[in-house]
Scaffold this motif. Structure first.
Motif, PDB file in Angstrom:
ATOM      1  N   ILE A  93       0.870  -1.188   0.000  1.00 53.70           N
ATOM      2  CA  ILE A  93       0.000   0.000   0.000  1.00 53.70           C
ATOM      3  C   ILE A  93       0.896   1.224   0.000  1.00 53.70           C
ATOM      4  N   MET A  94       0.780   2.048  -1.069  1.00 46.80           N
ATOM      5  CA  MET A  94       1.695   3.190  -1.207  1.00 46.80           C
ATOM      6  C   MET A  94       0.975   4.410  -1.755  1.00 46.80           C
ATOM      7  N   GLY A  95       1.617   5.555  -1.693  1.00 47.23           N
ATOM      8  CA  GLY A  95       1.034   6.779  -2.223  1.00 47.23           C
ATOM      9  C   GLY A  95       1.163   6.839  -3.736  1.00 47.23           C
ATOM     10  N   SER A  96       0.237   7.556  -4.384  1.00 43.68           N
ATOM     11  CA  SER A  96       0.354   7.763  -5.834  1.00 43.68           C
ATOM     12  C   SER A  96       1.453   8.776  -6.129  1.00 43.68           C
ATOM     13  N   ARG A  97       1.608   9.737  -5.233  1.00 44.20           N
ATOM     14  CA  ARG A  97       2.651  10.746  -5.363  1.00 44.20           C
ATOM     15  C   ARG A  97       3.445  10.803  -4.068  1.00 44.20           C
ATOM     16  N   GLY A  98       4.587  11.455  -4.171  1.00 46.68           N
ATOM     17  CA  GLY A  98       5.435  11.567  -2.995  1.00 46.68           C
ATOM     18  C   GLY A  98       5.984  12.964  -2.856  1.00 46.68           C
ATOM     19  N   LEU A  99       7.244  13.025  -2.564  1.00 48.96           N
ATOM     20  CA  LEU A  99       7.897  14.311  -2.332  1.00 48.96           C
ATOM     21  C   LEU A  99       8.227  15.052  -3.623  1.00 48.96           C
ATOM     22  N   GLY A 100       8.161  14.339  -4.745  1.00 47.02           N
ATOM     23  CA  GLY A 100       8.579  14.911  -6.023  1.00 47.02           C
ATOM     24  C   GLY A 100       7.811  16.179  -6.377  1.00 47.02           C
ATOM     25  N   LEU A 101       8.472  17.101  -7.040  1.00 44.10           N
ATOM     26  CA  LEU A 101       7.842  18.381  -7.379  1.00 44.10           C
ATOM     27  C   LEU A 101       7.088  18.306  -8.698  1.00 44.10           C
ATOM     28  N   PHE A 102       7.469  17.333  -9.544  1.00 43.74           N
ATOM     29  CA  PHE A 102       6.848  17.221 -10.857  1.00 43.74           C
ATOM     30  C   PHE A 102       5.463  16.597 -10.712  1.00 43.74           C
ATOM     31  N   LYS A 103       4.423  17.369 -11.000  1.00 37.62           N
ATOM     32  CA  LYS A 103       3.054  16.890 -10.752  1.00 37.62           C
ATOM     33  C   LYS A 103       2.316  16.551 -12.037  1.00 37.62           C
ATOM     34  N   GLY A 104       3.017  16.515 -13.152  1.00 40.43           N
ATOM     35  CA  GLY A 104       2.369  16.299 -14.444  1.00 40.43           C
ATOM     36  C   GLY A 104       1.778  14.909 -14.604  1.00 40.43           C
ATOM     37  N   ALA A 105       2.525  13.903 -14.230  1.00 38.22           N
ATOM     38  CA  ALA A 105       2.058  12.535 -14.447  1.00 38.22           C
ATOM     39  C   ALA A 105       1.014  12.151 -13.406  1.00 38.22           C
TER      40      ALA A 105
END
Ligand SMILES: Nc1ncnc2c1ncn2[C@@H]1O[C@H](COP(=O)(O)OP(=O)(O)O)[C@@H](O)[C@H]1O
Ligand SMILES: [Mg+2]
Length: 126
Positions: A93-105
């Motif tokens: 079980i994990m997040g779809s996004r994380g710390l990354g700044l790129f939010k495009g995908a």
């Protein structure tokens, strides 16, 4: 999928990933499962000490749930999948996004790679 005894939760200290932690705790209580948390330290995030990632999470986990933390190094998705194998996890079980700044995908590169390569079910929490 049989009974869920062990849940693997990869964490990077992000707010997004924290939703996955809440979800994992919910399922762990329902299924009486154990949780393994894993944080992978790599070139990208080597400045984040692992205790900062785990401190907030540890506060959330009820005493009734058996939980363990793992700190790994190297390639992030590979290390996550290696822990899933060694811990005989039933689900990730994990997040779809994380710390990354790129939010495009739609989802981040770590979650994408884990979904692609995992042999066990992966729940991606938005
Ligand atoms: N270093 C890491 N160690 C463990 N899990 C991670 C790590 N980086 C990301 N993850 C997991 O992958 C999820 C998605 O993060 P990621 O794919 O890196 O998206 P982003 O590009 O937004 O950072 C996180 O919520 C977390 O569950
Ligand atoms: Mg990331």
């Amino acid at each position: 999928m049989g009974k869920i005894n062990k849940i693997l939760v990869p964490v990077d200290g992000s707010v997004n990933g924290c939703k996955a932690v809440d979800e994992a705790i919910f399922f762990a209580e329902k299924c009486k499962a154990e949780i393994d948390f894993v944080y992978v330290s790599s070139n990208i995030n080597k400045d984040i000490p692992s205790h900062i990632v785990f401190d907030r999470i540890w506060e959330k986990v009820p005493e009734t749930i058996k939980a363990e933390k793992h700190v790994e190094t190297g390639n992030i998705p590979k290390a996550i999948l290696a822990v899933a194998e060694s811990q005989k996890s039933d689900i990730i079980i994990m997040g779809s996004r994380g710390l990354g700044l790129f939010k495009g995908a739609l989802i981040g590169s770590v979650s994408q790679k884990v979904v692609e390569e995992s042999k066990i079910p992966v729940m991606v929490v938005k």
